[in-house]
Design an enzyme around this catalytic site. Structure first.
Site, PDB file in Angstrom:
ATOM      1  N   SER A  56       0.795  -1.231   0.000  1.00  0.00           N
ATOM      2  CA  SER A  56       0.000   0.000   0.000  1.00  0.00           C
ATOM      3  C   SER A  56       0.826   1.279   0.000  1.00  0.00           C
ATOM      4  O   SER A  56       0.256   2.371  -0.043  1.00  0.00           O
ATOM      5  CB  SER A  56      -0.949   0.009   1.193  1.00  0.00           C
ATOM      6  OG  SER A  56      -2.022  -0.873   0.973  1.00  0.00           O
ATOM      7  N   LYS A  59      -0.072   3.753  -2.592  1.00  0.00           N
ATOM      8  CA  LYS A  59      -1.088   4.792  -2.463  1.00  0.00           C
ATOM      9  C   LYS A  59      -0.501   6.189  -2.328  1.00  0.00           C
ATOM     10  O   LYS A  59      -1.231   7.185  -2.421  1.00  0.00           O
ATOM     11  CB  LYS A  59      -2.013   4.453  -1.302  1.00  0.00           C
ATOM     12  CG  LYS A  59      -2.877   3.231  -1.609  1.00  0.00           C
ATOM     13  CD  LYS A  59      -3.561   2.671  -0.388  1.00  0.00           C
ATOM     14  CE  LYS A  59      -4.406   1.453  -0.807  1.00  0.00           C
ATOM     15  NZ  LYS A  59      -4.442   0.407   0.198  1.00  0.00           N
ATOM     16  N   SER A 111      -5.925   3.221   4.573  1.00  0.00           N
ATOM     17  CA  SER A 111      -5.315   2.476   3.472  1.00  0.00           C
ATOM     18  C   SER A 111      -6.369   1.715   2.669  1.00  0.00           C
ATOM     19  O   SER A 111      -6.152   0.582   2.230  1.00  0.00           O
ATOM     20  CB  SER A 111      -4.240   1.508   3.992  1.00  0.00           C
ATOM     21  OG  SER A 111      -3.396   1.088   2.948  1.00  0.00           O
TER      22      SER A 111
END
Length: 374
Positions: A56, A59, A111
């Site tokens: 993640s 992101k 997230s």
């Protein structure tokens, strides 16, 4: 004003090393980096350019693209594929309409993979089109070891980065105050569906708990990436901040503890030094047309800087040999720049420490006589 070309002087200073610094910490992650963004100096690294899944931490790029291309007040509709993507979630519901601002909080604090897909579709019309934007931006930023296959970070063929690239990306994203606010938050809320109630969100970034001066950036976890982290922290007493990235830590606890150990070790190799005191005369300049008259050249203010212990500091002074009156006290006439390892660590304007008027009648007569008499 300056009359003669500026002169250059170079001075050297040595900061003594502090004995007894602790041994470098032992880190579980197979890839990590610690970097000083002020000088681009790498302070610790292992396999910094190794291409690995990044979970993640993806992101960071997702948020950057959204912040560059969408208005925070825009409203997107959550598509079915966002709810179906699985993994970490901001608890969005299919068909609900939600603002870009709240989606970013869901993306960066919780997230949420559902937030990532919703933002990608809303900005680009499809995940595939959004991924093309991500890869184009990565190329613009010079991220040579990064390639994206999705906007959320779940493991996929061709989806990888390096810890060096992740730090570079984080530096750019942290320039945005909205991004910076979200990633510094351990907990946040966004409105519930239809604006009814609230959805509490929680970050997995335990470093925010154990390092009070950490303020980001992003965690991640997949089978391929292990426990990933991109971090930013400062030490206010030093006036210094550092970036860190690590991939494939074995657990969330170890990820946070190792990050704190790496940061503490890197900060321990710095000290804040007073390089210039106010009023210090660093040079003198002749006043044109006034024989024997000079003005002091002084720093515009005090200059403090965080410096590496045990490494020499060079000071490059650019100042005039002669000034043309009138000169007012405080007029900028030069600069002084301090460097370690050829990297600038501090810079200060130099100013006239006194005013100087033009030559009087006697000065002009004396100057004329001196030109006539060899």
């Amino acid at each position: 004003m300056l009359r003669r070309p500026a002169v250059l002087a170079v001075m050297a200073i040595l900061l003594a090393a502090v004995p007894g610094l602790a041994a470098a910490p032992r880190i579980a992650a197979p890839a990590y980096i610690v970097l000083n963004p002020a000088t681009d100096e790498v302070l610790a690294q292992r396999a910094a350019d190794r291409e690995l899944p990044m979970a993640s931490t993806t992101k960071i790029m997702t948020a950057l693209i959204v912040l560059e291309r969408a208005d925070l007040d825009d409203t997107f509709t959550v598509p079915p594929e966002a709810v179906a993507v699985g993994g970490s979630t901001a608890r969005l519901e299919e068909g609900e309409q939600i603002s870009v601002r709240d989606l970013l909080t869901g993306l960066l604090v919780a997230s949420g993979n559902d937030a990532a897909v919703t933002l990608a579709d809303g900005v680009a019309g499809s995940q595939a089109a959004f991924v093309r934007m991500m890869n184009a931006r990565a190329e613009e930023l010079g991220l040579r070891h990064t390639h994206f296959a999705n906007p959320h970070g779940l493991d996929a063929p061709g989806h990888h980065s390096s810890v060096r690239d992740l730090v570079t990306l984080a530096e750019v994203a942290m320039e945005n105050p909205v991004f910076r606010e979200d990633v510094a938050s351990r907990r946040a809320t966004i409105p519930g569906p239809g604006g009814v109630g609230e959805r509490p969100l929680e970050s997995e970034n335990e470093l925010l708990d154990i390092d009070p001066e950490a303020d980001g950036v992003k965690t991640g976890m997949t089978d391929g990436a292990g426990y990933a982290l991109v971090a930013h922290a400062g030490r206010s007493g030093l006036g210094l901040d550092l970036y860190l990235a690590s991939l494939r830590s074995p657990s969330s606890d170890i990820r946070a503890r190792d990050a704190r150990a790496l940061l503490d070790d890197a900060f321990s190799h710095y000290a804040r030094a007073r390089l210039l005191e106010p009023g210090t005369v660093v040079a003198r300049a002749q006043v044109d047309g006034v024989p024997g008259a000079t003005i002091p050249i002084v720093p515009a203010a005090a200059l403090d800087a965080p410096l590496r212990l045990g490494e020499p500091v060079t000071a490059t002074l650019v100042a005039p040999q002669e000034v043309e009156p009138p000169v007012e006290r405080g007029d900028v006439v030069g600069t002084i720049t301090y460097r370690q390892n050829d990297r600038a660590v501090g810079r200060m304007d130099l100013v006239a420490g006194e005013s100087a008027g033009g030559p009087g009648l006697l000065d002009r007569l004396r100057a004329g006589w001196e030109e006539l008499v060899p």
